[in-house]
Design an enzyme around this catalytic site. Structure first.
Site, PDB file in Angstrom:
ATOM      1  N   VAL A  78       0.815  -1.233   0.000  1.00 11.33           N
ATOM      2  CA  VAL A  78       0.000   0.000   0.000  1.00 11.33           C
ATOM      3  C   VAL A  78       0.843   1.275   0.000  1.00 11.33           C
ATOM      4  O   VAL A  78       0.332   2.350  -0.286  1.00 11.33           O
ATOM      5  CB  VAL A  78      -0.999   0.060   1.181  1.00 11.33           C
ATOM      6  CG1 VAL A  78      -2.032  -1.043   1.084  1.00 11.33           C
ATOM      7  CG2 VAL A  78      -0.279   0.057   2.530  1.00 11.33           C
ATOM      8  N   ASN A 104      -6.816  -0.412   5.911  1.00  5.65           N
ATOM      9  CA  ASN A 104      -6.553  -1.068   7.201  1.00  5.65           C
ATOM     10  C   ASN A 104      -5.086  -1.404   7.425  1.00  5.65           C
ATOM     11  O   ASN A 104      -4.631  -1.429   8.571  1.00  5.65           O
ATOM     12  CB  ASN A 104      -7.391  -2.361   7.257  1.00  5.65           C
ATOM     13  CG  ASN A 104      -6.920  -3.299   8.350  1.00  5.65           C
ATOM     14  OD1 ASN A 104      -7.192  -3.090   9.536  1.00  5.65           O
ATOM     15  ND2 ASN A 104      -6.169  -4.341   7.970  1.00  5.65           N
ATOM     16  N   TYR A 177       4.530   5.314  15.203  1.00  2.00           N
ATOM     17  CA  TYR A 177       3.162   4.778  15.112  1.00  2.00           C
ATOM     18  C   TYR A 177       2.131   5.827  15.551  1.00  2.00           C
ATOM     19  O   TYR A 177       1.135   6.074  14.847  1.00  2.00           O
ATOM     20  CB  TYR A 177       3.049   3.521  15.981  1.00  2.00           C
ATOM     21  CG  TYR A 177       1.724   2.807  15.875  1.00  2.00           C
ATOM     22  CD1 TYR A 177       1.471   1.909  14.843  1.00  2.00           C
ATOM     23  CD2 TYR A 177       0.716   3.020  16.816  1.00  2.00           C
ATOM     24  CE1 TYR A 177       0.255   1.240  14.751  1.00  2.00           C
ATOM     25  CE2 TYR A 177      -0.504   2.365  16.734  1.00  2.00           C
ATOM     26  CZ  TYR A 177      -0.723   1.472  15.699  1.00  2.00           C
ATOM     27  OH  TYR A 177      -1.934   0.820  15.609  1.00  2.00           O
ATOM     28  N   LYS A 181      -0.858   7.620  13.277  1.00  2.00           N
ATOM     29  CA  LYS A 181      -2.298   7.544  13.562  1.00  2.00           C
ATOM     30  C   LYS A 181      -2.879   8.940  13.836  1.00  2.00           C
ATOM     31  O   LYS A 181      -4.026   9.227  13.484  1.00  2.00           O
ATOM     32  CB  LYS A 181      -2.568   6.587  14.724  1.00  2.00           C
ATOM     33  CG  LYS A 181      -2.184   5.129  14.419  1.00  2.00           C
ATOM     34  CD  LYS A 181      -2.955   4.553  13.228  1.00  2.00           C
ATOM     35  CE  LYS A 181      -2.657   3.078  13.026  1.00  2.00           C
ATOM     36  NZ  LYS A 181      -3.389   2.486  11.882  1.00  2.00           N
TER      37      LYS A 181
HETATM   38  P1  NAD Z   1      -1.907  -7.477  11.783  1.00  5.30           P
HETATM   39  O1  NAD Z   1      -0.434  -7.430  11.875  1.00  5.30           O
HETATM   40  O2  NAD Z   1      -2.615  -8.737  12.107  1.00  5.30           O
HETATM   41  O3  NAD Z   1      -2.400  -6.992  10.359  1.00  5.30           O
HETATM   42  C1  NAD Z   1      -1.783  -5.976   9.641  1.00  5.30           C
HETATM   43  C2  NAD Z   1      -1.958  -6.267   8.169  1.00  5.30           C
HETATM   44  O4  NAD Z   1      -1.370  -5.206   7.389  1.00  5.30           O
HETATM   45  C3  NAD Z   1      -1.246  -7.565   7.761  1.00  5.30           C
HETATM   46  O5  NAD Z   1      -2.066  -8.263   6.856  1.00  5.30           O
HETATM   47  C4  NAD Z   1       0.010  -7.037   7.074  1.00  5.30           C
HETATM   48  O6  NAD Z   1       0.552  -7.946   6.145  1.00  5.30           O
HETATM   49  C5  NAD Z   1      -0.580  -5.805   6.391  1.00  5.30           C
HETATM   50  N1  NAD Z   1       0.450  -4.913   5.870  1.00  5.30           N
HETATM   51  C6  NAD Z   1       1.554  -4.438   6.498  1.00  5.30           C
HETATM   52  N2  NAD Z   1       2.266  -3.686   5.664  1.00  5.30           N
HETATM   53  C7  NAD Z   1       1.595  -3.663   4.481  1.00  5.30           C
HETATM   54  C8  NAD Z   1       1.827  -3.053   3.217  1.00  5.30           C
HETATM   55  N3  NAD Z   1       2.923  -2.314   3.010  1.00  5.30           N
HETATM   56  N4  NAD Z   1       0.927  -3.244   2.232  1.00  5.30           N
HETATM   57  C9  NAD Z   1      -0.167  -4.010   2.431  1.00  5.30           C
HETATM   58  N5  NAD Z   1      -0.429  -4.615   3.598  1.00  5.30           N
HETATM   59  C10 NAD Z   1       0.445  -4.446   4.612  1.00  5.30           C
HETATM   60  O7  NAD Z   1      -2.409  -6.316  12.760  1.00  5.30           O
HETATM   61  P2  NAD Z   1      -3.884  -5.751  13.051  1.00  5.30           P
HETATM   62  O8  NAD Z   1      -3.949  -5.557  14.500  1.00  5.30           O
HETATM   63  O9  NAD Z   1      -4.923  -6.563  12.380  1.00  5.30           O
HETATM   64  O10 NAD Z   1      -3.760  -4.300  12.388  1.00  5.30           O
HETATM   65  C11 NAD Z   1      -4.674  -3.813  11.422  1.00  5.30           C
HETATM   66  C12 NAD Z   1      -4.823  -2.314  11.601  1.00  5.30           C
HETATM   67  O11 NAD Z   1      -5.436  -2.045  12.870  1.00  5.30           O
HETATM   68  C13 NAD Z   1      -3.518  -1.528  11.596  1.00  5.30           C
HETATM   69  O12 NAD Z   1      -3.685  -0.317  10.883  1.00  5.30           O
HETATM   70  C14 NAD Z   1      -3.272  -1.247  13.064  1.00  5.30           C
HETATM   71  O13 NAD Z   1      -2.495  -0.086  13.266  1.00  5.30           O
HETATM   72  C15 NAD Z   1      -4.702  -1.065  13.547  1.00  5.30           C
HETATM   73  N6  NAD Z   1      -4.864  -1.206  14.997  1.00  5.30           N
HETATM   74  C16 NAD Z   1      -4.719  -2.414  15.610  1.00  5.30           C
HETATM   75  C17 NAD Z   1      -4.903  -2.490  16.985  1.00  5.30           C
HETATM   76  C18 NAD Z   1      -4.787  -3.776  17.753  1.00  5.30           C
HETATM   77  O14 NAD Z   1      -4.904  -3.752  18.981  1.00  5.30           O
HETATM   78  N7  NAD Z   1      -4.587  -4.923  17.105  1.00  5.30           N
HETATM   79  C19 NAD Z   1      -5.206  -1.346  17.719  1.00  5.30           C
HETATM   80  C20 NAD Z   1      -5.333  -0.141  17.064  1.00  5.30           C
HETATM   81  C21 NAD Z   1      -5.170  -0.076  15.682  1.00  5.30           C
END
Ligand code: NAD
Length: 279
Positions: A78, A104, A177, A181
């Protein structure tokens, strides 16, 4: 497969997004995976973006196809402009258009700020912030070109930015990070202001602590989970479905009048729980 928490009380209607086409970035893991599946369960056709892990992406596609919706996996980084442009162009070619973009994909590269390398800073900004801009831009172009199709949705398109409670909560040791955000919050609001007159809805969903591979250290031992729960007034660590259900709601016409909003889905983490007993 059971929807939501398995009780049926959190199940999503298969009619809610019928006929809509959604793209979810980072959809082969965690929140993105649950979101892709929830959108498909709600009747949308879904493009499953991934950057690594083709097998996991194929599994999500198979689950979606089991619901009777169209789905395919698309590998793209992305943060790479050409790859994002090509990803959305292919979607328009194969599924005819896009109605819902869920930006996402995200990652962490943690370090104390005095030790953080430029590469660590840049990688997180590139994926978490620039990646969301590129995905939103390409989706918005197609929304503007196509306009509103009343039998599909009241809006010309929806962009949902995956933010975080760190859109507003500072986070020591994670300056890249938290900055990304915080930037997502203003990216979302500015796009929302700019695109609303064209009937495009831009919003953010901001998760609290959700059990996914991004933060395993925070919940994978009883001690870590007990510490984490002190930050969550609702005393429950979130599941990916908690976020997926919020995305489905924001993407649907149920929330058609919601524009430029951040929906915190965090069990109250943004309520400054330390002040419940202190202050
Ligand atoms: P995760 O690591 O399970 O998923 C992240 C996904 O993003 C993975 O599929 C990864 O391969 C993909 N990704 C990373 N770099 C990429 C790139 N350059 N191009 C395309 N895809 C890419 O983590 P998650 O917790 O499911 O995170 C998803 C989103 O939710 C993120 O933006 C994260 O910041 C946000 N988030 C998560 C939490 C939490 O507690 N898990 C809290 C707040 C925000």
């Amino acid at each position: 497969m059971a929807a939501g928490d398995g009780t049926g009380r959190t199940a999503v209607s298969a009619q809610l997004l019928k006929g809509q086409k959604a793209l979810v970035t980072g959809a082969n893991s965690g929140i993105g995976k649950a979101t892709a599946i929830a959108l498909g369960r709600a009747g949308a056709d879904v493009v499953v973006n991934y950057v690594a892990g083709a097998d996991a992406a194929a599994e999500v596609v198979a689950t979606l196809q089991g619901f009777g919706v169209r789905a395919y996996a698309h590998e793209a980084d992305v943060s790479d402009e050409d790859q994002v442009v090509a990803m959305v162009a292919r979607m328009v070619e194969e599924l005819s258009t896009i109605d819902i973009m869920v930006a996402n994909a995200g990652l962490q590269r943690d370090a104390p700020s005095t030790e953080m390398t430029l590469a660590q800073w840049q990688k997180v900004i590139d994926v978490n912030l620039t990646g969301q801009f590129l995905c939103a831009r390409e989706a918005a172009k197609e929304f503007v070109r196509r306009g509103v199709v009343p039998e599909v949705s009241r809006s010309a398109g929806k962009i949902i930015c995956m933010s975080s409670v760190h859109q507003i909560i500072p986070w020591a040791g994670h300056v890249n990070y938290a900055s990304s955000k915080g930037g997502v919050g203003m990216l979302m609001q500015t796009l929302a202001q700019e695109l609303a007159p064209q009937r495009i809805r831009v919003n953010a969903v901001a998760p609290g602590a959700i059990r996914t591979p991004i933060n395993t250290d925070a919940w994978s031992t009883p001690e870590a989970e007990a510490e984490l729960l002190k930050l969550i007034p609702y005393r429950r660590v979130g599941d990916p479905d908690d976020i997926a259900n919020a995305v489905v709601a924001v993407a649907s016409d149920l929330l058609d009048y919601v524009v430029g909003t951040t929906l915190y889905v965090d069990g109250g983490m943004t309520l400054f729980p330390g002040f419940a007993t202190g202050g």
